[in-house]
Design an enzyme around this catalytic site. Structure first.
Site, short mmCIF file in Angstrom:
data_model
loop_
_atom_site.label_atom_id
_atom_site.label_comp_id
_atom_site.label_asym_id
_atom_site.label_seq_id
_atom_site.Cartn_x
_atom_site.Cartn_y
_atom_site.Cartn_z
N GLY A 56 0.82 -1.19 0.00
CA GLY A 56 0.00 0.00 0.00
C GLY A 56 0.85 1.24 0.00
O GLY A 56 2.07 1.18 0.22
N GLY A 57 0.23 2.34 -0.25
CA GLY A 57 0.91 3.63 -0.22
C GLY A 57 1.04 4.12 1.21
O GLY A 57 0.59 3.48 2.17
N ALA A 58 1.63 5.29 1.36
CA ALA A 58 1.79 5.90 2.69
C ALA A 58 0.42 6.12 3.32
O ALA A 58 -0.51 6.60 2.67
CB ALA A 58 2.54 7.22 2.56
N SER A 96 -1.96 4.20 4.04
CA SER A 96 -3.07 3.52 3.37
C SER A 96 -3.86 2.60 4.30
O SER A 96 -4.96 2.19 3.98
CB SER A 96 -2.55 2.69 2.20
OG SER A 96 -1.69 1.67 2.68
N SER A 145 -0.45 -1.33 7.47
CA SER A 145 0.05 -1.87 8.74
C SER A 145 -1.08 -2.38 9.62
O SER A 145 -0.98 -3.46 10.21
CB SER A 145 0.86 -0.81 9.50
OG SER A 145 2.00 -0.46 8.75
N HIS A 169 5.69 2.20 19.97
CA HIS A 169 5.16 1.09 19.20
C HIS A 169 5.36 -0.26 19.90
O HIS A 169 4.50 -1.13 19.82
CB HIS A 169 5.78 1.07 17.79
CG HIS A 169 5.24 2.13 16.91
ND1 HIS A 169 6.04 2.99 16.22
CD2 HIS A 169 3.97 2.49 16.62
CE1 HIS A 169 5.30 3.83 15.53
NE2 HIS A 169 4.04 3.56 15.76
N ARG A 209 2.32 -2.88 20.74
CA ARG A 209 2.35 -4.26 20.26
C ARG A 209 2.34 -5.26 21.42
O ARG A 209 1.79 -6.35 21.28
CB ARG A 209 3.56 -4.48 19.37
CG ARG A 209 3.45 -3.75 18.04
CD ARG A 209 4.56 -4.14 17.10
NE ARG A 209 5.87 -3.84 17.60
CZ ARG A 209 6.57 -2.74 17.35
NH1 ARG A 209 6.05 -1.81 16.57
NH2 ARG A 209 7.77 -2.57 17.83
N GLU A 257 14.19 -6.67 16.66
CA GLU A 257 14.75 -5.61 15.82
C GLU A 257 15.68 -6.24 14.78
O GLU A 257 16.55 -7.04 15.13
CB GLU A 257 15.54 -4.60 16.67
CG GLU A 257 14.77 -4.02 17.84
CD GLU A 257 13.70 -3.02 17.44
OE1 GLU A 257 13.80 -2.44 16.34
OE2 GLU A 257 12.75 -2.82 18.22
#
EC number: 2.7.1.156
Length: 174
Positions: free
Chosen positions: A7-9, A11, A14, A48, A52, A61
């Protein structure tokens, strides 16, 4: 099962990917690819992580060298996102450089072999129609190579537009 969410920014890609992960059993691993450059990045990562954790994700990471990552166990992995990973490998000292696409794809294969479900978030590329300066074309080509190769191998390919998932391959069967 392999799933690619594009998807785009902003969108909603996530959020879509997380909702797919939440339909699976435990353990859930969130594979973060962002490099932490400063205090602002560190604060964002911590925010974040807390979000989560409430969803029972263990955060790992991995901003470089996906092929070297050892998962703590089998389960569902959400990789967020290929755009960061490709940029890190392409431009970071010690990254894969001109061999970025091959290195990232090898890492994805290794990761897929070590988990039950792999859900990968990536940016849509080449839909803007603009000419880009400098090394941006090299980045876009590398990301397109990775997206295309992973999509060919994936069970599900989903593009998110305005928060709505559109499946081009497979469907929501996790």
């Amino acid at each position: 099962m392999l799933t690619l969410v594009l998807g785009g920014a902003a969108s909603g890609k996530s959020a879509c990917a997380e909702s797919l992960v939440l339909k699976t059993g435990l353990p859930r691993y969130y594979l973060a690819t962002m490099q932490v450059w400063d205090a602002e990045c560190a604060a964002r990562v911590e925010k974040h992580r807390k979000m989560r954790a409430q969803k029972q994700f263990e955060t790992l990471e991995c901003p470089l060298h996906l092929d070297r990552l050892a998962l703590p166990g089998r389960g569902t992995v959400l990789l967020e996102d290929l755009g960061n990973l490709v940029a890190n490998e392409l431009y970071s000292p010690g990254g894969a450089g001109k061999h970025t696409a091959e290195a990232v794809l090898a890492g994805l294969e290794r990761l897929a072999a070590g988990c039950d479900d792999l859900i990968v978030v990536s940016n849509e590329v080449f839909s803007g129609g603009a000419d880009y300066a400098g090394g941006t074309d090299q980045y876009l080509l590398a990301l397109a190579q990775v997206n295309n190769a992973f999509a060919a191998r994936a069970d599900n390919v989903c593009r998110v537009v305005c928060g709505l998932p559109v499946y081009y391959k497979g469907g929501e069967k996790l």
